[in-house]
Design an enzyme around this catalytic site. Structure first.
Site, short mmCIF file in Angstrom:
data_model
loop_
_atom_site.label_atom_id
_atom_site.label_comp_id
_atom_site.label_asym_id
_atom_site.label_seq_id
_atom_site.Cartn_x
_atom_site.Cartn_y
_atom_site.Cartn_z
N ASN A 117 0.82 -1.29 -0.13
CA ASN A 117 0.16 -0.13 -0.06
C ASN A 117 0.90 1.35 -0.04
O ASN A 117 0.45 2.33 0.39
CB ASN A 117 -1.03 -0.16 1.34
N HIS A 120 3.47 4.08 4.71
CA HIS A 120 3.18 4.10 6.10
C HIS A 120 3.10 5.35 6.78
O HIS A 120 3.93 6.06 6.35
CB HIS A 120 4.01 2.99 6.97
N GLU A 131 8.59 5.86 16.39
CA GLU A 131 9.01 5.64 15.14
C GLU A 131 10.20 6.55 14.37
O GLU A 131 11.08 6.11 13.76
CB GLU A 131 7.88 5.58 14.11
#
Ligand code: CMP
Length: 137
Positions: A117, A120, A131
């Site tokens: 996809n 992120h 992150e």
């Protein structure tokens, strides 16, 4: 603009999009929507690093496939900064499944499947901090 309302989030351009040379097009979408690129790096992570990165998903049935995929080729980790950056980035990405993403979103434009996809994005302030530290500390 009130500088205090600006926040940072992490975006990843996933292997499918890096392979199709979509970096410039995806970054343009961020810049056109007032998300500044603070830092950006192209890297390939190991399966173990992907497992650590996605550990919140470790009980999900798709965890193994997800970690194999993220470590399957080069990715581009990007720190984005701007007003309401976390939600803005998620709006620009669109729904996880490209088939369900709204027109004009990154996943609708470029996503191939729920796995491939293309991007992120962090889903909360807490995860954004973790992150960003994962890739840039
Ligand atoms: P991402 O935003 O990177 O976060 C976790 C990823 O798991 C998600 O994008 C999808 O690419 C992947 N994934 C695979 N299958 C599913 C699923 N059934 N539901 C949600 N995410 C999935």
């Amino acid at each position: 603009m009130n500088k205090n309302s600006s926040e940072r989030t992490l975006s990843i351009i996933k292997p499918d999009a890096v392979e199709r040379e979509l970096e410039t097009k995806i970054k343009k979408i961020f810049l056109d929507n007032k998300l500044n690129i603070v830092d950006s790096k192209k890297i390939q992570i190991s399966k173990e690093e992907a497992e650590e990165f996605y550990k919140t998903h470790q009980t999900k049935p798709f965890y193994e496939k997800l970690c194999s995929y993220l470590s399957s080729g080069p990715i581009i980790a990007i720190i984005l900064d701007g007003e309401n950056a976390i939600q803005k980035n998620r709006d620009l990405m669109g729904a996880t499944d490209p088939k369900k993403a709204k027109d004009g979103t990154i996943r609708k434009l470029y996503g191939i499947s729920i796995d491939k996809n293309s991007v992120h994005g962090s889903d909360s302030l807490e995860n954004a901090k973790a992150e960003i530290a994962f890739f840039f500390n």
